[in-house]
Design a protein around this motif. Structure first.
Motif, PDB file in Angstrom:
ATOM      1  N   GLY A 454       0.931  -1.090   0.038  1.00 33.97           N
ATOM      2  CA  GLY A 454       0.111   0.026   0.066  1.00 33.97           C
ATOM      3  C   GLY A 454       0.869   1.229   0.093  1.00 33.97           C
ATOM      4  O   GLY A 454       0.201   2.311   0.071  1.00 33.97           O
ATOM      5  N   LYS A 455       2.250   1.308   0.104  1.00 37.81           N
ATOM      6  CA  LYS A 455       3.118   2.145  -0.133  1.00 37.81           C
ATOM      7  C   LYS A 455       3.170   2.450  -1.484  1.00 37.81           C
ATOM      8  O   LYS A 455       4.105   2.172  -2.238  1.00 37.81           O
ATOM      9  N   TYR A 456       2.486   3.564  -1.980  1.00 33.07           N
ATOM     10  CA  TYR A 456       2.649   4.143  -3.314  1.00 33.07           C
ATOM     11  C   TYR A 456       3.662   4.876  -3.544  1.00 33.07           C
ATOM     12  O   TYR A 456       3.682   6.099  -2.841  1.00 33.07           O
ATOM     13  N   PRO A 457       4.680   4.942  -4.481  1.00 35.13           N
ATOM     14  CA  PRO A 457       5.814   5.778  -4.509  1.00 35.13           C
ATOM     15  C   PRO A 457       5.366   7.192  -5.002  1.00 35.13           C
ATOM     16  O   PRO A 457       6.017   8.244  -4.560  1.00 35.13           O
ATOM     17  N   LEU A 458       4.179   7.236  -5.475  1.00 39.30           N
ATOM     18  CA  LEU A 458       3.641   8.544  -5.972  1.00 39.30           C
ATOM     19  C   LEU A 458       2.306   8.321  -5.555  1.00 39.30           C
ATOM     20  O   LEU A 458       1.370   7.596  -5.560  1.00 39.30           O
ATOM     21  N   PRO A 459       1.901   9.527  -5.083  1.00 39.87           N
ATOM     22  CA  PRO A 459       0.535   9.719  -4.319  1.00 39.87           C
ATOM     23  C   PRO A 459      -0.550   9.625  -5.486  1.00 39.87           C
ATOM     24  O   PRO A 459      -0.352  10.048  -6.528  1.00 39.87           O
ATOM     25  N   ILE A 460      -1.450   8.842  -5.044  1.00 49.95           N
ATOM     26  CA  ILE A 460      -2.600   8.761  -6.188  1.00 49.95           C
ATOM     27  C   ILE A 460      -3.754   9.583  -5.810  1.00 49.95           C
ATOM     28  O   ILE A 460      -4.240   9.528  -4.534  1.00 49.95           O
ATOM     29  N   PRO A 461      -4.281  10.130  -6.749  1.00 50.16           N
ATOM     30  CA  PRO A 461      -5.160  10.981  -6.590  1.00 50.16           C
ATOM     31  C   PRO A 461      -6.421  10.245  -6.167  1.00 50.16           C
ATOM     32  O   PRO A 461      -6.736   9.296  -6.489  1.00 50.16           O
ATOM     33  N   VAL A 462      -7.537  10.843  -5.215  1.00 41.65           N
ATOM     34  CA  VAL A 462      -8.368  10.295  -4.523  1.00 41.65           C
ATOM     35  C   VAL A 462      -9.341   9.881  -5.569  1.00 41.65           C
ATOM     36  O   VAL A 462      -9.828   8.665  -5.559  1.00 41.65           O
ATOM     37  N   GLY A 463      -9.892  10.582  -6.536  1.00 39.52           N
ATOM     38  CA  GLY A 463     -10.653   9.990  -7.552  1.00 39.52           C
ATOM     39  C   GLY A 463     -10.495   8.846  -8.315  1.00 39.52           C
ATOM     40  O   GLY A 463     -10.960   7.960  -8.318  1.00 39.52           O
ATOM     41  N   LEU A 464      -9.195   8.769  -8.607  1.00 40.26           N
ATOM     42  CA  LEU A 464      -8.465   7.473  -9.449  1.00 40.26           C
ATOM     43  C   LEU A 464      -8.593   6.446  -8.298  1.00 40.26           C
ATOM     44  O   LEU A 464      -8.944   5.219  -8.696  1.00 40.26           O
ATOM     45  N   GLN A 465      -8.440   6.551  -7.085  1.00 36.40           N
ATOM     46  CA  GLN A 465      -8.229   5.755  -5.982  1.00 36.40           C
ATOM     47  C   GLN A 465      -9.667   5.042  -5.781  1.00 36.40           C
ATOM     48  O   GLN A 465      -9.658   3.907  -5.902  1.00 36.40           O
ATOM     49  N   LYS A 466     -10.536   5.857  -5.730  1.00 29.02           N
ATOM     50  CA  LYS A 466     -12.103   5.546  -5.379  1.00 29.02           C
ATOM     51  C   LYS A 466     -12.479   4.535  -6.612  1.00 29.02           C
ATOM     52  O   LYS A 466     -12.978   3.498  -6.388  1.00 29.02           O
TER      53      LYS A 466
END
Ligand code: SF4
Length: 491
Positions: A454-466
């Motif tokens: 769950g440690k993403y090297p680049l932050p994932i936009p919330v919308g994409l995540q959802k």
């Protein structure tokens, strides 16, 4: 085709890319063979663009490389510089439109862009560029990347590529063809692989994997480092710094499963890395048994490693048919199961009365492993101990790998005891994240492990995540999300 694809239980690499230059010689055939060697990275569409120094010509279509490129088609692609692309993609009308290379007009003439990976800020970039009057022909994130190159071509191709590296976030290993130049570059984290090879006296190759070099007589030179640009023109090859790399985060799954075992990356041969994963698996999850059986073909090196470390004999426990292909996939679950049985047939004489250690590379939904375990018991195995070289997959990938959404991932839904019961095996053991990393090069630095940790090297936009957690967009397609663009969740 992987046996898991028959049950809709596979993890799919999205793309393979290749670039070829042999001065004064037509390169379409060489590009074809190199692409053919990368077929495992994408089987639904293929494309080649060739430059003769003045004009770039392209052909792409749905299908395997040897279906798309007949000798007649290759004969029309004249020129000594080329890029090629294999893509795995979704079904539907948009598929051919999104096949690559992406072809655009630019200040320096036509350009062709082939991309492996996935941009996580493609929606933002596309919205901004559309507001500025940019027109898009496809829904692919790769077109966003290509349009940034076109837009910045007044500064020259190398600077245009640097602008891509500054603006784009996510995974991108890319080859670009202009009428007089071939470029290859990796994103600043180096999530997807890209390497450079030499071809004859004055030729060069750029490829997702070094397995594309051997068949055409090429020699591996080096991996491109994160943020680097390889520039091939009629003067030869130069490698330039593109942008600074915050840190390397190479996809750990490339080493476990995606890349071909005869490829080299990260300074090591993949076959050896998988062998060492099997040895570590034996150390982490020892068990008394009579034979070690691989799931062919991907489980073979790890099973050999497990056997070597324990002294328990390696035995083939099933044979694999090469002739069961995608057309065999049926919507009906029972028919799919028959498909898997035809793909992998048990060798009862090896299994009967034996305590079996079954070694495979990964568990996605668990449906395939469950069926294989059942098959081994039905063939007379007394015990089936499942050992897996990928750590439990608990999170989705946003960097170019198409896997199940979180709700479908077996290890995200079940504990190890629950999963053991679901699969029906005697015991279940996964290699640890540290074990998998150390098997590659002895360290635990330089990898993306996000789908395990769950440690993403680049932050994932919330919308994409959802979106991915509910209904994952297929990678390469831009998710039509609006919530939280620009907001970020964990880094
Ligand atoms: S999330 Fe997993 S599959 Fe995706 S790039 Fe990272 S390690 Fe590879």
């Amino acid at each position: 085709m992987d046996h898991r694809e028959l049950l809709g239980d596979a993890i799919k690499e999205e793309c393979g890319v290749v670039g070829v230059y042999t001065p004064g010689e037509d390169v379409a055939n060489t590009t074809f063979f190199s692409l053919f060697a990368l077929q495992h990275r994408g089987q639904e569409s293929a494309g080649i663009a060739v430059s003769d120094g003045e004009k770039v010509r392209m052909h792409k279509d749905m299908g395997l490389v040897n279906q798309v490129f007949t000798p007649e088609v290759l004969a029309t692609l004249k020129g000594d510089m080329a890029v090629g692309h294999n893509r795995y993609s979704t079904t539907g009308a948009s598929v051919l439109r999104n096949a690559q290379p992406v072809f655009c007009q630019s200040l320096v003439g036509e350009i062709a862009v082939a991309h492996n990976g996935n941009l996580i800020n493609a929606v933002d970039l596309r919205e901004k560029m559309t507001a500025e009057g940019e027109h898009f022909d496809t829904t692919s994130d790769s077109e966003v990347l290509a349009r940034i190159i076109v837009k910045n071509m007044h500064n020259g191709p190398v600077e245009a590529v640097r602008e891509v590296m500054r603006l784009c976030k996510g995974a991108f290993s890319v080859v670009v063809l202009t009428p007089n130049m071939l470029l290859g570059f990796r994103d600043p984290y180096g999530i997807r692989p890209l390497c450079v090879g030499k071809l004859g006296e004055k030729g060069y190759l750029i490829s997702s994997e070094s397995c594309a070099f051997g068949p055409v007589g090429g020699k591996f030179e080096c991996d491109l480092k994160p943020g680097e640009i390889a520039i091939v023109n009629r003067e030869g090859l130069t490698i330039e710094h593109g942008v600074d790399s915050p840190r390397e985060a190479m996809c750990l799954f490339e080493f476990i499963y995606f890349a071909r075992p005869d490829s080299r990356m990260f300074g090591t041969g993949l076959y050896g890395a998988r062998l060492r994963m099997g040895e570590r698996l034996a150390a982490e999850h020892p068990v008394e048994a009579d034979i070690v059986v691989p799931v062919p073909d991907s489980g073979i090196p790890a099973a050999l490693g497990y056997s070597k470390a324990t002294g328990i004999p390696f035995r083939e426990g099933m044979t694999k048919s090469r002739y069961i292909h995608r057309t065999f996939i049926q919507p009906d679950q029972r028919m799919r199961e028959i498909g898997v049985r035809m793909k992998l047939t048990p060798l009862e004489d090896h299994l009967k009365g034996k305590r079996v250690i079954l070694v495979d590379d990964s568990i996605v939904r668990g449906t395939t492993t469950k069926q294989l375990v059942k098959m081994l018991f039905e063939s007379g195995a007394l015990e089936v101990h499942v050992r897996i070289t990928a750590p439990p997959i608990v999170y989705p990938c946003f960097y170019g790998i198409d896997m199940a959404s979180k709700g479908e991932l077996a290890a995200a839904k079940m504990t190890i005891p629950e999963l053991t019961e679901y699969i029906g095996c005697t015991s279940l053991g996964y290699l640890s994240v540290e074990g998998a990393q150390q098997a590659v090069d002895g360290s635990t630095e330089g990898f993306c492990t996000a789908c395990f940790t769950g440690k993403y090297p680049l932050p994932i936009p919330v919308g994409l995540q959802k979106h991915a957690f509910d209904d994952p967009p297929h990678v390469g397609e831009i998710a039509t999300v609006s919530a939280g663009q620009g907001q970020l969740f964990e880094s």
